[in-house]
Scaffold this active site. Structure first.
Site, PDB file in Angstrom:
ATOM      1  N   GLU A 352       0.865  -1.187   0.000  1.00 54.66           N
ATOM      2  CA  GLU A 352       0.000   0.000   0.000  1.00 54.66           C
ATOM      3  C   GLU A 352       0.898   1.232   0.000  1.00 54.66           C
ATOM      4  OE1 GLU A 352      -3.083   0.121   2.977  1.00 54.66           O
ATOM      5  OE2 GLU A 352      -2.963   2.311   3.141  1.00 54.66           O
ATOM      6  N   GLU A 357      -2.633  11.382   3.194  1.00 53.43           N
ATOM      7  CA  GLU A 357      -3.686  11.196   4.192  1.00 53.43           C
ATOM      8  C   GLU A 357      -3.668  12.398   5.122  1.00 53.43           C
ATOM      9  OE1 GLU A 357      -4.366   6.809   5.547  1.00 53.43           O
ATOM     10  OE2 GLU A 357      -2.198   7.155   5.457  1.00 53.43           O
TER      11      GLU A 357
END
Length: 474
Positions: A352, A357
């Site tokens: 990932e 974020e």
């Protein structure tokens, strides 16, 4: 491949000669005054522009040699349809003839018009690449969006610009300064120049051109096609491979798959992801992902999560998006990637890559992270990118990117490199040498961001101006 550039966008582009902004001058409809007054002035000041020709207008048929000569001198002839279809039926649109009423025109008919217009333009200037300006700014044919049907025939849909009719030279210059202050594209659209309709005086027009000529170091003025071409190759060493500029009226199903689920996604998230327009839509040149406080499928919040799995999966590249994040305790927007083999090997063996974020309780920080076997979840490898004290990511758009090459991933925020991951920096197997797909989502709650409280307001929106994927040039 289609592209869209929003006027005044803080796109953090690198314009030629380090100019502050790009300026696109467009002249709509194919009018005599454009040939008589605008074109000679453009030539005097050495400024290139785009003329969007409505091909049925008499000035095209009667003065075709002059349009051809303009193209030969470097100006662009853009597609403005055959008949300039506009929505009629209102007092201010009483001039729209019944057979040219966009409300009574089908999407298929608009596609035919665009294709035939492209063929006619090719016969005039010999060029195959074409940008498009929607007549009257109307984008619904018979009540349905027509851009999705015509987009593959064109390079770009031009963004709307401010009204210019009747403005003085000083006012036009002020528009350039205001719209260009954020470093994106300034779109100015004209009709008549010293004549015809919706006119700007010859003197005002010339004052603007003089200003642009004298300030070339600050404002790069060129055809809209050349500006779009520049955007494609603006990243040194990278060639554009895939993009969504969100320039239509609906999400492109050829590029994105909405996930519909509400199982918490391993993070105890509180939202149910839907494909409803209330939660995910394209409007105003933006992808809008909206989190709402509402009961749905046993959850108290709804939102959306999109992925390119099965549609666009790449091994290596520069992955970039321009995003304005939402704000608030418990709000968790993300732009990220998952290994395309996740269905076979599971997570975190798939790998990932979190490009961006943000958690609402830290409004001035975004994070870039990798997850893999032995370094997932709380053990992930990453770094923060803080804004200067007092600034918040939710207050403006920012460009987030990773450059992923064999054995290395680099993170960037607004062009600033702030983190690098290599096999030597992770505590386990390096699982980043195979194809990945892209995701965009807006979560509500979870172990990491915490949960909404009385200070959190809804709805919250994550706005995405574009997503672009580049590959290394030859």
């Amino acid at each position: 491949m289609t592209f869209f550039a929003l006027q005044g966008a803080q796109a953090l582009e690198t314009w030629p000669n380090s100019a502050r902004a790009a300026v696109s001058l467009a002249y709509d409809d194919a009018l005599d005054s454009q040939l008589d007054h605008a074109l000679p002035a453009l030539e005097r000041y050495g400024v290139k522009a785009t003329f969007y020709l409505a091909l049925a207008n008499p000035a095209v048929r009667q003065r075709m040699a002059e349009w051809r000569a303009a193209a030969q001198r470097g100006h662009e002839l853009g597609n403005h349809t055959l008949f300039h279809q506009c929505a009629g039926g209102t007092p201010e649109r009483s001039w729209v003839e019944a057979h040219r009423n966009l409300q009574n025109t089908s999407v298929a008919q608009m596609l035919d018009q665009v294709r035939v217009a492209n063929t006619m333009l090719l016969a005039i200037d010999g060029r195959h690449e074409r940008t498009f300006n929607a007549p009257c700014g109307d984008r619904l044919a018979g009540g349905q969006p027509y851009w999705p049907a015509i987009r593959d025939e064109l390079v770009a849909l031009r963004g709307d610009g401010p009204a210019t009719a009747g403005l003085s030279g000083a006012q036009l210059i002020e528009l350039v300064k205001e719209q260009g202050a954020k470093g994106g594209i300034v779109n100015l659209v004209f009709h008549g120049i010293g004549g015809d309709y919706l006119s700007v005086s010859k003197e005002a027009h010339e004052e603007l051109l003089r200003f642009l000529s004298e300030h070339r170091a600050e404002y790069w003025t060129d055809t809209y096609l050349n500006i779009v071409r520049h955007q494609r190759g603006a990243k040194p060493g990278w060639v554009l491979d895939w993009a969504d500029e969100f320039d239509g009226d609906a999400l492109d199903a050829r590029k994105w798959v909405p996930e519909v689920a509400g199982h918490g996604f391993g993070n105890n998230e509180m939202q149910f992801y839907t494909a409803r327009r209330e939660n995910v839509r394209v409007e105003g040149g933006m992808l809008v992902i909206e989190a709402r406080k509402e009961a749905w499928q046993g959850k108290q919040y709804t939102s959306a999560r999109l992925k390119t799995a099965g549609l666009m999966e790449r091994k290596y590249g520069r992955f970039e998006a321009r995003i304005k994040v939402p704000r608030g305790q418990g709000i968790w927007p993300a732009f990220w990637m998952l290994g395309a083999d996740i269905g076979k090997v599971g997570w975190p063996r798939s790998g990932e890559i979190d490009i961006m974020e943000n958690i609402g309780k830290d409004p001035g920080i975004v994070h870039g992270t990798v997850h893999g076997p032995g370094y997932s979840g709380e053990k992930s490898i990453g770094a923060p990118s803080p804004l200067p004290a007092g600034q918040r990511y939710a207050d403006d758009f920012h460009v987030f990117a990773v450059e992923w090459e064999p054995g290395e991933i680099r993170w960037y925020r607004d062009g600033q490199h702030y983190h690098t991951a290599r096999p030597s920096t992770v505590r386990g197997d390096w699982v980043f040498e195979h194809p990945f797909f892209v995701l965009l989502n807006l979560a509500v709650g979870g172990y990491w961001p915490g949960y909404p409280d009385s200070s959190t307001t809804f709805p919250q929106q994550m706005l995405v101006d574009y997503v672009r994927v580049y590959q290394r040039g030859e």
